[in-house]
Write a protein that holds these residues in place. Structure first.
Motif, PDB file in Angstrom:
ATOM      1  N   ILE A 299       0.728  -1.204  -0.015  1.00 33.18           N
ATOM      2  CA  ILE A 299       0.052  -0.012  -0.059  1.00 33.18           C
ATOM      3  C   ILE A 299       0.951   1.137  -0.093  1.00 33.18           C
ATOM      4  O   ILE A 299       0.737   2.208  -0.816  1.00 33.18           O
ATOM      5  N   PHE A 300       2.084   1.287   0.722  1.00 30.78           N
ATOM      6  CA  PHE A 300       2.935   2.249   0.798  1.00 30.78           C
ATOM      7  C   PHE A 300       4.074   2.358  -0.249  1.00 30.78           C
ATOM      8  O   PHE A 300       4.653   3.229  -0.490  1.00 30.78           O
ATOM      9  N   LEU A 301       4.424   1.132  -0.659  1.00 30.84           N
ATOM     10  CA  LEU A 301       5.482   0.989  -1.742  1.00 30.84           C
ATOM     11  C   LEU A 301       4.937   1.157  -2.991  1.00 30.84           C
ATOM     12  O   LEU A 301       5.834   2.024  -3.853  1.00 30.84           O
ATOM     13  N   CYS A 302       3.728   1.194  -3.328  1.00 32.80           N
ATOM     14  CA  CYS A 302       3.343   1.359  -4.757  1.00 32.80           C
ATOM     15  C   CYS A 302       3.425   2.662  -5.325  1.00 32.80           C
ATOM     16  O   CYS A 302       3.799   2.947  -6.494  1.00 32.80           O
ATOM     17  N   PRO A 303       2.974   3.672  -4.613  1.00 29.15           N
ATOM     18  CA  PRO A 303       3.061   5.178  -4.903  1.00 29.15           C
ATOM     19  C   PRO A 303       4.715   5.442  -5.230  1.00 29.15           C
ATOM     20  O   PRO A 303       4.911   6.514  -5.820  1.00 29.15           O
ATOM     21  N   MET A 304       5.677   4.945  -4.892  1.00 26.51           N
ATOM     22  CA  MET A 304       7.019   5.266  -4.948  1.00 26.51           C
ATOM     23  C   MET A 304       7.358   4.731  -6.192  1.00 26.51           C
ATOM     24  O   MET A 304       8.573   5.215  -6.899  1.00 26.51           O
TER      25      MET A 304
ATOM     26  N   LEU B 136      13.635   2.180 -12.485  1.00 30.52           N
ATOM     27  CA  LEU B 136      14.400   1.234 -11.769  1.00 30.52           C
ATOM     28  C   LEU B 136      13.700   0.720 -10.190  1.00 30.52           C
ATOM     29  O   LEU B 136      13.961  -0.385  -9.910  1.00 30.52           O
ATOM     30  N   VAL B 137      13.166   1.823  -9.540  1.00 29.23           N
ATOM     31  CA  VAL B 137      12.388   1.700  -8.410  1.00 29.23           C
ATOM     32  C   VAL B 137      11.122   0.570  -8.742  1.00 29.23           C
ATOM     33  O   VAL B 137      10.888  -0.145  -8.007  1.00 29.23           O
ATOM     34  N   SER B 138      10.587   0.780  -9.876  1.00 26.87           N
ATOM     35  CA  SER B 138       9.600   0.010 -10.261  1.00 26.87           C
ATOM     36  C   SER B 138      10.031  -1.540 -10.196  1.00 26.87           C
ATOM     37  O   SER B 138       8.824  -2.387  -9.962  1.00 26.87           O
ATOM     38  N   ILE B 139      11.159  -1.740 -10.574  1.00 25.35           N
ATOM     39  CA  ILE B 139      11.222  -3.364 -10.777  1.00 25.35           C
ATOM     40  C   ILE B 139      11.242  -4.155  -9.436  1.00 25.35           C
ATOM     41  O   ILE B 139      10.535  -5.105  -9.476  1.00 25.35           O
ATOM     42  N   PRO B 140      12.074  -3.471  -8.336  1.00 20.26           N
ATOM     43  CA  PRO B 140      11.680  -4.544  -7.135  1.00 20.26           C
ATOM     44  C   PRO B 140      10.229  -4.379  -6.715  1.00 20.26           C
ATOM     45  O   PRO B 140       9.902  -5.639  -6.147  1.00 20.26           O
ATOM     46  N   ILE B 141       9.648  -3.115  -6.899  1.00 15.67           N
ATOM     47  CA  ILE B 141       8.308  -3.270  -6.273  1.00 15.67           C
ATOM     48  C   ILE B 141       7.306  -4.137  -7.139  1.00 15.67           C
ATOM     49  O   ILE B 141       6.437  -4.745  -6.447  1.00 15.67           O
TER      50      ILE B 141
END
Length: 330
Positions: A202-207, A213-218
């Motif tokens: 819930i808190f990681l998705c907006p990042m 590059l941030v999207s890959i681990p998320i």
């Protein structure tokens, strides 16, 4: 009367000195010839350029929130005998008529015999325990919640009727109970883990708005969470449906009636669907949608409308565009 005279001030590259050109020019967008000025970005540019990615990231976060609420209801279902939680169960067996030998037997007499033997009218299963009760009263008691709980209907009935005496079970029944225990343990772990990961996402998705590059681990984390929820729901559905079918086939002559908790199944499949949709959305954001880093590095230039609204010239500076590996193109 002549028009006003504007002095164009241009900063030379490589020095701090400025050159004043005293010519009469028109104050139009074409006068902004400085490449640095042409690629200057404001917060309005970043907001306008990433608004679609931001909206989609928020949507995935909301779907994980919905999945979390559904998973919490699955977790706490059948923990209490109140009206709401008491209606949330995976599986239920009705033993009201288990001792019925003659269709003409008086139902009140039959009920009295059943109660005196210790057998209840029904038993229903949740994730942590089972509850028992009577049709005219409702749930009367629930077992103590236990980690890695699994439902053993044979043992419960033997405990109720034979006061815990040991009975040798056929080999096929023992094998089937072993499968139920293993499947229940896997289902328990996956439901518990997916509840925790859904909360984090819930808190990681907006990042994911900031960079691909941030999207890959998320995205990978979201995909694992979605798959865990889907597999847990699939194992639960398959296990209880098979158990229902087996009881109908082998215990119909002793009048045990099995049923599935439709409300619990709806909750867990809503959770599975929301988790998978959100996970696929995050996977799509690995390659689609303009991130803040794309705009700052020049990979995805801000649109003409956004630049004009921010007071920035429309001219682009190809020298400041970066290729996908990060080097500056010439």
């Amino acid at each position: 009367m002549s028009g006003p005279i504007y002095n164009a001030v241009r900063r030379s590259q490589g020095s701090q000195a400025t050159t004043v050109v005293g010519s009469q020019i028109s104050p139009t967008a074409s006068t902004f010839s400085d490449p640095k000025a042409a690629t200057y970005l404001t917060k309005a540019d970043l907001r306008a350029g990433t608004k679609h990615r931001k909206r989609f990231a928020i949507v995935t976060s909301v779907f994980f929130l919905i999945a979390l609420v559904m998973l919490i209801l699955v977790q706490i279902g059948n923990l209490s005998n109140n009206h709401v939680l008491g209606d949330l169960y995976f599986f239920k067996i009705d033993t009201t008529n288990i001792i019925l030998a003659d269709p003409g037997t008086n139902s009140k007499l039959q009920q009295s015999i059943a109660e005196s033997s210790g057998l209840h009218d029904f038993y229903q299963v949740g994730m942590w325990n089972f509850c028992e009760g009577y049709n005219d009263v409702g749930i009367t008691a629930c077992s103590k919640p236990a980690l890695m709980y699994w439902f053993n209907p044979v043992q419960i009935i033997l405990d109720e009727l034979l006061n815990g005496k040991q009975v040798t079970l056929p080999q096929d029944v023992s094998n089937y109970l072993t499968i139920i225990r293993a499947a229940s343990h896997v289902m328990f772990v996956m439901f518990f883990a997916s509840t925790f990961t859904s909360f984090l996402l819930i808190f990681l998705c907006p990042m994911a708005v900031y960079s691909r590059l941030v999207s890959i681990p998320i995205a990978l984390f979201a995909l694992i969470s979605g798959l865990m929820t889907f597999i847990a729901a699939g194992i639960s559905t398959g296990m209880w449906l098979v158990l229902k079918k087996d009881i109908i086939a082998n215990a119909a002559d002793i009048n045990i009636v099995p049923s599935i908790g439709s409300k619990m199944f709806v909750l867990m499949w809503i959770a599975a669907g929301c988790s998978l949709f959100a996970a696929l959305g995050q996977v799509g954001m690995m390659c689609c949608g303009t991130s803040r880093r794309d705009i700052k590095t020049g990979r995805r230039p801000v649109g003409r409308k956004a630049r004009n609204e921010g007071g920035v010239p429309v001219e682009e500076n190809p020298a400041l565009r970066r290729r996908w590996w990060g080097s500056v193109s010439q």
